[in-house]
Design a protein around this motif. Sequence first.
Motif, mmCIF file in Angstrom:
data_model
loop_
_atom_site.group_PDB
_atom_site.id
_atom_site.type_symbol
_atom_site.label_atom_id
_atom_site.label_comp_id
_atom_site.label_asym_id
_atom_site.label_seq_id
_atom_site.Cartn_x
_atom_site.Cartn_y
_atom_site.Cartn_z
ATOM 1 N N LEU A 199 -33.642 -19.952 41.187
ATOM 2 C CA LEU A 199 -32.352 -19.457 40.691
ATOM 3 C C LEU A 199 -31.530 -20.432 43.353
ATOM 4 N N LEU B 75 -31.755 -23.482 44.342
ATOM 5 C CA LEU B 75 -30.853 -24.271 43.699
ATOM 6 C C LEU B 75 -29.728 -24.339 45.319
ATOM 7 N N ASP B 76 -29.298 -22.753 45.724
ATOM 8 C CA ASP B 76 -28.655 -23.475 47.171
ATOM 9 C C ASP B 76 -29.145 -24.252 47.769
ATOM 10 N N ILE C 180 -36.005 -22.276 34.539
ATOM 11 C CA ILE C 180 -34.941 -21.704 34.697
ATOM 12 C C ILE C 180 -34.573 -20.995 33.551
#
Lengths: 335, 300
Positions: free
Chosen positions: A138, A141-142, B267
């Motif tokens: 995650l 993803l930034d 994910i």
Amino acid sequence: MSKQPAPLSVQRWTPLSVAATLAIAGLMIALAFTPLFASAEVIDRLTTLFIYIILAIMWNALAGYGGLVSVGQQAFFGLGAYAAIRLSYWGVPVYPALILGALLAGAVALPLSVFALRLKGGEFAIGMWVVAELAHLLVNLDGLIQGETGTSLIALNAFSPDHRRADNYWLALAAMAVAAAVVFALLRGRLGVSVQAIRDNEEAAASIGVRVLGGKRVIFILSAIGCAMAGTLWLATSITFEPKTYFSVQWSAYMIFMALVGGLGTFEGPILGAILFFLMESLFGATGVWYLVGLGAAAVVFSLFLPQGLWGFIENRFTWRFLPIGYHLRLPEED
Amino acid sequence: MIWVSQILQGVLLGGYYALIACGLSFMFGVMRIINLAHGDLAVLAGFLVWFIAGQTGINPFLALALVIPLMAALGWVLQRTMLERSLRAGELVPLLSTFGLAIVIENLLFEQFGADTRSLAPYIGGLSYDSLTIGGQIYLSYLGIIIFAVAVAILGGLHFFLGHTNLGRAIRATAEDIDTAELVGINSRAVYAAAAAIALATVAVGGAALGMRATFAPYAGPAQLIFAFEAVVIGGLGSLWGTLAGGIALGVAQNIGATINTHGFLIAGHVVFLAFLALRPFLTSLNAKGRIKALLRRAA
């Protein structure tokens, strides 16, 4: 008339632990003044050692006292560093961002604890690992982080290298002292007794009224904040943030090694373990792969043959207790 | 149509996950050990097959036939030297010792074979890319189908073995209550060592499947462990057919995730796993009927 057995008295402070506590206070003061005269290399190395000690103390609090073996504490290490970068990007001054980042990453542990602490043994261990993997994906993803390329904490460049080195050192020293003091205070008090009861037998502890979940939660969140602080300190010393490095399971390997070799479930053990790890890394780190093989092998050997670790062995052998965490039963002097 | 295709690919991928997971599930079911070196042992088996096939030029399936007994022997030795001792020391020690073992294995593999990624695909010719076409739009690789079938065969075989052979009964008895099993004359040490050998024999097959369907490298083990563990947990710890269901759930979730977003594969898998863990207490209370059945069985 039969003689009544003399009542036992409970002692917490022993002459040895008074001396040891004073010595530690003296050592901390000496360490605080070290940057004024030590070379740049010594300061950098000591900063690294302090970060290792924080990690070892925190992993030990979780596993050695809370009975929660986690292979995913790198989640907080990485999230702490990421949060610091984000905060700094949003304009928070860089050193406050390091501390605030650690607290924010630790705050993630609160909602996480709701489900993570229901897991037991291996489920918790690998469940946390998955959490770390997910956190890594995650964070990638930034856009600010640019995937695996990573980014830098550029705000730190505003300080001169010497200035920065000393500031990092003091921050790491202070963080280590606070981490050790908080864990010490918790373990010495009611919580210490209750989490150890949980570790040894959760059902039995619950049956005599120990608040199992509450005790575990405090330790879990504390450990998260500590690991996150270690992550932001690591960021402060290396400046670059590559997600792969920060979220690597290798941090768990290091933490397990330090706590296990030093002495799981003792207060002093992980500190000894961190110092040993630091020395081993300085001596053999250059050998790369063989060094890692050695770390793994040491973890196997210690878990099988000396699960109480070096400090546990020393404690049992010589009954040294440097710090007044436990309780000592003393027979009154015979007249 | 793309969704049907993605779901079918996910099911086949789930077959691979079930194959890699069945040793983990079996070991947990019998010995209550979660072996953190599981993924690295699978990668080790993959390297062994790759090494033998490359050195001798024999077919990798034949090489696998050599590696299976080798891995089984390794399982026996591991149980006798390491796991047995860890088990006696409590619940946490096996986690620590197998994690240490994992680090040793992956770094020794790196030392021996370097960082390059390897694959068994060059040794199996057209099998690595041939596929079955359904309706002109859905392609299912033969290898994927074979791996799925092997997973079902191994899980079914283990199931039959546990239910209908003497050693299987001894293993179940020991898993249920080690002291009582000893009382009726079962040698629990030998039974556990046999169970570990069986688990690692399946790991050998899983490692070969990994090498045939994709590439692997010395540090590929932890990812395999995580996938295997996710399959085992979603399917219900220690339940063999559950492991197949869990593997399929994971494979389908990953493929749907990948269709939605290019970063979605991993994910989606992790999210489904964590969501499952978070919701499990509610799912088990929904399953009250099963619990009542279990209670009745216990009462009988």
